[in-house]
Design a protein around this motif. Structure first.
Motif, PDB file in Angstrom:
ATOM      1  N   ALA A 276       0.840  -1.198   0.000  1.00 35.29           N
ATOM      2  CA  ALA A 276       0.000   0.000   0.000  1.00 35.29           C
ATOM      3  C   ALA A 276       0.872   1.243   0.000  1.00 35.29           C
ATOM      4  O   ALA A 276       1.944   1.273   0.626  1.00 35.29           O
ATOM      5  CB  ALA A 276      -0.932   0.008   1.210  1.00 35.29           C
ATOM      6  N   LEU A 277       0.406   2.266  -0.715  1.00 34.89           N
ATOM      7  CA  LEU A 277       1.055   3.579  -0.750  1.00 34.89           C
ATOM      8  C   LEU A 277       0.010   4.630  -0.415  1.00 34.89           C
ATOM      9  O   LEU A 277      -1.107   4.606  -0.948  1.00 34.89           O
ATOM     10  CB  LEU A 277       1.630   3.866  -2.133  1.00 34.89           C
ATOM     11  CG  LEU A 277       3.052   3.404  -2.425  1.00 34.89           C
ATOM     12  CD1 LEU A 277       3.435   3.786  -3.853  1.00 34.89           C
ATOM     13  CD2 LEU A 277       4.033   3.998  -1.445  1.00 34.89           C
ATOM     14  N   ALA A 278       0.372   5.566   0.465  1.00 35.34           N
ATOM     15  CA  ALA A 278      -0.582   6.608   0.842  1.00 35.34           C
ATOM     16  C   ALA A 278       0.174   7.817   1.353  1.00 35.34           C
ATOM     17  O   ALA A 278       1.360   7.739   1.705  1.00 35.34           O
ATOM     18  CB  ALA A 278      -1.556   6.098   1.897  1.00 35.34           C
ATOM     19  N   GLN A 279      -0.530   8.935   1.382  1.00 35.99           N
ATOM     20  CA  GLN A 279       0.009  10.163   1.954  1.00 35.99           C
ATOM     21  C   GLN A 279      -0.779  10.503   3.209  1.00 35.99           C
ATOM     22  O   GLN A 279      -2.014  10.537   3.200  1.00 35.99           O
ATOM     23  CB  GLN A 279      -0.086  11.321   0.954  1.00 35.99           C
ATOM     24  CG  GLN A 279       0.459  12.635   1.505  1.00 35.99           C
ATOM     25  CD  GLN A 279       0.377  13.766   0.491  1.00 35.99           C
ATOM     26  OE1 GLN A 279       0.251  13.524  -0.705  1.00 35.99           O
ATOM     27  NE2 GLN A 279       0.425  14.992   0.969  1.00 35.99           N
ATOM     28  N   ALA A 280      -0.053  10.739   4.304  1.00 36.09           N
ATOM     29  CA  ALA A 280      -0.673  11.099   5.573  1.00 36.09           C
ATOM     30  C   ALA A 280      -0.092  12.426   6.030  1.00 36.09           C
ATOM     31  O   ALA A 280       0.987  12.471   6.632  1.00 36.09           O
ATOM     32  CB  ALA A 280      -0.434  10.018   6.626  1.00 36.09           C
TER      33      ALA A 280
END
Length: 377
Positions: A276-280
């Motif tokens: 998974a890849l995400a921006q937080a």
């Protein structure tokens, strides 16, 4: 005789800080006393001064002696008060020199901020040195323990071949196969130790080391898909292709390979890996999740320790030296990131890498930055 005189001069009490402070304070107090006395003489006038001297004439010498002794004693006590923390500091340093793992520390000094700060710095330095010494001892102990088994196995097979096994083709093939497997294991161990050492000494250049995360993760993901078709793979991505982090691409790839390789090793029943890849906020998160045996709660705090293995059955398997996660932790720390793990026994594990996102400059901002650099040059 010359060396003895030199040692006597070095150890002379007249060259200590306490002696110098005592002498300086004594002189200072005497000057103050003389100034007060002369001031009183001027204020009182010559006639009144003569009258006072005549009245206390027979006590004069006693008063002078007691004054000198009192001034000298006061100067000595003040000098002792100032020098005492330095003596304690020297005592702790001598103790540390004799026993580098001593628990003794410099006590706080409430009345001298500078010496108190010096004591804090010394305590922190001693703690860091002791941590390094302990880490070195643990590392040597762990490496010795790890190499002892394969060396003993190879030695046993060679002794067997030397006695009678070389004439038996079956024993010869078995011994050679086992010895080569153990040598391969030692080779993997040495390579991982070298990687760990490089990770501990990793130097970072945040201005030059910029990597778009998505292409690297996507490439590693597809490579593992090809290498392990028996696994079920999934990849959730909510990150833009332009999102960058201040990491060298080969280092990011190395960390991903270590995490995915661990996920493959410990997925014995349910062969499934999820990326998974995400921006937080201002961070970019990379997640690697498996659905294998999981990690017990008491092991979570130790999974990043070198040579620590959750599955003790993998001790003698090639590639299971327990250094991979230590390498990841060192590299992540060097780049100012974070590594987190969540796991439940029997339900799998989820490792998450978090790195600060690098702001992508526009063309105008790039031109302005180049102009500022040119102006500075």
């Amino acid at each position: 005789m010359v060396k003895k005189n030199e040692n006597n001069q070095k150890n002379s009490p007249f060259k200590t800080s306490q002696a110098i402070l005592t002498f300086g304070l004594t002189v200072g107090f005497l000057l103050i006393a003389c100034g007060i006395f002369l001031g009183l003489m001027v204020v009182q006038g010559p006639e009144l001064t003569k009258t006072v001297f005549a009245a206390v004439g027979h006590w004069w010498w006693s008063f002078l002696i007691f004054s000198l002794v009192g001034i000298l004693l006061l100067a000595f006590l003040l000098a002792q008060l100032f020098v005492w923390p330095m003596k304690k500091l020297a005592k702790v340093m001598r103790t540390f020199e004799e026993d580098p793992l001593t628990k003794e520390r410099v006590e706080p000094v409430g009345y001298n901020q500078e010496l108190n700060d010096l004591g804090i710095v010394l305590n922190d330095t001693m703690t860091q040195v002791q941590n390094l010494i302990q880490s070195q001892q643990d590392f040597v102990s762990d490496v010795s323990h790890e190499l002892r088994t394969p060396v003993a196995i190879v030695k046993g097979h060679l002794n067997l071949l030397e006695r009678w096994g070389k004439d038996d083709p079956e024993v010869l093939d078995d011994s050679l196969s086992s010895s080569l497997a153990e040598i391969k294991r030692m080779e993997v161990l040495v390579n991982e130790m070298l990687q760990l050492t490089r990770a501990e000494k990793l130097t970072v250049n945040s201005e030059q080391d910029r990597t778009a995360v998505w292409p690297v993760v996507d490439r590693v993901y597809h490579d593992f898909q090809i290498l392990h078709p028996d696994f079920t793979w999934s990849f959730d991505n909510s990150l833009s292709k332009e999102s960058e982090v201040a990491i060298r691409p080969d280092h990011l790839e190395q960390m991903l390979i270590i995490l995915i390789d661990n996920a493959l090793k410990y997925s014995t029943d349910r062969k499934e890996v999820h990326l998974a890849l995400a921006q937080a906020g201002a961070w970019i998160e990379i997640g690697v999740q498996d659905f294998g045996q999981g990690i017990a709660a008491e092991d979570l705090d130790r999974v990043f320790d070198r040579f620590y293995r959750v599955d003790k059955a993998r001790v003698h398997q090639p590639g299971g030296n327990g250094l991979g996660l230590s390498i990841v932790k060192k590299m992540v720390a060097a780049y100012g990131g974070q590594v987190q793990v969540e796991s439940a026994l029997g339900s799998g594990s989820s490792f998450r890498l978090r790195f600060p996102m690098v702001k992508k400059l526009t063309i105008a901002e790039n031109e302005q930055e180049d102009e500022e650099k040119s102006a500075e040059e």
